[in-house]
Motif scaffolding. Structure first.
Motif, short mmCIF file in Angstrom:
data_model
loop_
_atom_site.label_atom_id
_atom_site.label_comp_id
_atom_site.label_asym_id
_atom_site.label_seq_id
_atom_site.Cartn_x
_atom_site.Cartn_y
_atom_site.Cartn_z
N LEU A 77 58.76 76.97 64.59
CA LEU A 77 57.65 77.61 65.32
C LEU A 77 57.97 77.84 66.80
N LYS A 78 59.19 77.52 67.20
CA LYS A 78 59.59 77.66 68.61
C LYS A 78 59.27 79.08 69.09
N GLY A 79 58.62 79.15 70.25
CA GLY A 79 58.26 80.45 70.82
C GLY A 79 56.94 81.00 70.29
N MET A 80 56.38 80.39 69.25
CA MET A 80 55.13 80.87 68.66
C MET A 80 53.97 79.90 68.91
N ARG A 81 54.28 78.71 69.39
CA ARG A 81 53.26 77.66 69.48
C ARG A 81 52.03 78.07 70.29
N ASP A 82 52.20 78.90 71.33
CA ASP A 82 51.05 79.33 72.13
C ASP A 82 50.15 80.28 71.35
N HIS A 83 50.68 80.87 70.29
CA HIS A 83 49.93 81.87 69.52
C HIS A 83 49.47 81.37 68.16
N VAL A 84 49.72 80.10 67.86
CA VAL A 84 49.40 79.57 66.53
C VAL A 84 48.61 78.28 66.66
N ARG A 85 47.52 78.20 65.92
CA ARG A 85 46.77 76.94 65.78
C ARG A 85 47.06 76.41 64.38
N MET A 86 47.48 75.16 64.30
CA MET A 86 47.89 74.59 63.03
C MET A 86 46.95 73.44 62.66
N THR A 87 46.58 73.38 61.39
CA THR A 87 45.78 72.26 60.91
C THR A 87 46.70 71.12 60.53
N ASP A 88 46.11 69.96 60.30
CA ASP A 88 46.85 68.85 59.72
C ASP A 88 47.16 69.18 58.27
N ILE A 89 48.08 68.46 57.69
CA ILE A 89 48.36 68.59 56.26
C ILE A 89 47.22 67.89 55.52
N LYS A 90 46.62 68.61 54.57
CA LYS A 90 45.45 68.10 53.85
C LYS A 90 45.67 68.23 52.34
N PRO A 91 44.99 67.36 51.57
CA PRO A 91 45.06 67.52 50.11
C PRO A 91 44.26 68.75 49.68
N VAL A 92 44.72 69.39 48.63
CA VAL A 92 44.02 70.55 48.08
C VAL A 92 42.67 70.09 47.53
N PRO A 93 41.59 70.84 47.77
CA PRO A 93 40.29 70.47 47.20
C PRO A 93 40.39 70.31 45.68
N GLU A 94 39.66 69.35 45.17
CA GLU A 94 39.76 68.94 43.78
C GLU A 94 39.52 70.07 42.77
N HIS A 95 38.55 70.90 43.00
CA HIS A 95 38.18 71.92 42.00
C HIS A 95 38.63 73.32 42.40
N ALA A 96 39.75 73.41 43.12
CA ALA A 96 40.26 74.72 43.55
C ALA A 96 40.75 75.52 42.34
N GLN A 97 40.54 76.82 42.40
CA GLN A 97 41.13 77.69 41.39
C GLN A 97 42.56 77.98 41.84
N HIS A 98 43.30 78.75 41.03
CA HIS A 98 44.70 79.04 41.34
C HIS A 98 44.99 80.52 41.12
N CYS A 99 46.02 81.00 41.81
CA CYS A 99 46.45 82.39 41.66
C CYS A 99 47.89 82.50 42.14
N THR A 100 48.49 83.63 41.87
CA THR A 100 49.83 83.89 42.39
C THR A 100 49.74 84.90 43.53
N PHE A 101 50.67 84.82 44.44
CA PHE A 101 50.90 85.84 45.45
C PHE A 101 52.33 86.29 45.24
N ARG A 102 52.50 87.59 44.96
CA ARG A 102 53.83 88.09 44.69
C ARG A 102 54.09 89.37 45.46
N ARG A 103 55.37 89.65 45.64
CA ARG A 103 55.77 90.88 46.30
C ARG A 103 55.65 92.03 45.32
N LYS A 104 55.16 93.15 45.82
CA LYS A 104 55.05 94.36 45.01
C LYS A 104 55.78 95.47 45.79
N GLN A 105 56.77 96.06 45.14
CA GLN A 105 57.52 97.13 45.81
C GLN A 105 57.11 98.48 45.25
#
Length: 188
Positions: A77-105
């Motif tokens: 993240l060097k050079g980006m820290r002033d432009h990025v707010r980061m959360t702590d690492i958290k566990p995924v909510p228990e009842h989250a749904q799921h999906c894929t994110f894929r590249r489409k050309q």
């Protein structure tokens, strides 16, 4: 399995738009995933939308807690820290749904494909035009991130398709952009 997540929220300023910053952030993540040879980190865009089309200004990283800690120990993240707010690492909510994110050309530029064909096959412009009609072009309707190739320095749009939501998580590997046609990430 993706059990944890963290969010990187880009903060635009008067000189740089959120889209430009997200592209720069995503490009740096790509380089970090390549350098660390990671295939166990997936991404999602919590503000992904088809109407209006966009990915938003938040990039969510998914993996195990130890994998995310390992990634964030590197100074990608060097050079980006002033432009990025980061959360702590958290566990995924228990009842989250799921999906894929894929590249489409998409085949978006018949003229470029013709030039490439002429170079590859030694054809004339007429032969290439006959082989690749203008009707082959498609207008993408998906959200995208504007990136720059690190090998050619050429700008390009990385079109991203989100699958329908499902109840069950599917394992698998992610590419060096954190995308996968098979492996799911939590959606919440």
């Amino acid at each position: 399995m993706t059990t944890h997540y963290l969010e990187l929220n880009v903060q635009p300023d008067p000189e740089t738009s959120a889209a430009q910053l997200l592209g720069a952030l995503y490009g740096r993540l790509h380089i970090a995933l390549v350098q660390q040879q990671r295939s166990d980190i997936g991404i999602s865009f919590p503000h992904y939308s088809l109407n209006p089309r966009g990915v938003g200004n938040v990039l969510r990283l998914h993996s195990s807690e130890s994998t995310l800690r390992s990634l964030m120990q590197e100074d990608w993240l060097k050079g980006m820290r002033d432009h990025v707010r980061m959360t702590d690492i958290k566990p995924v909510p228990e009842h989250a749904q799921h999906c894929t994110f894929r590249r489409k050309q998409f085949k978006t530029n018949a003229e470029r494909m013709r030039r490439r064909r002429m170079k590859r096959k030694g054809e004339t412009a007429g032969q290439a035009t006959e082989a690749i009609p203008a009707t082959i072009e498609r207008k993408p309707n998906l959200p995208y991130v504007h990136l720059r190739s690190h090998s050619t320095a050429q700008p390009f749009c990385l079109f991203i398709e989100r699958s329908t939501l499902q109840e069950k998580q599917e394992g698998g590997e992610f590419n060096r952009y954190g995308l996968s046609p098979d492996a799911t990430v939590p959606w919440f």
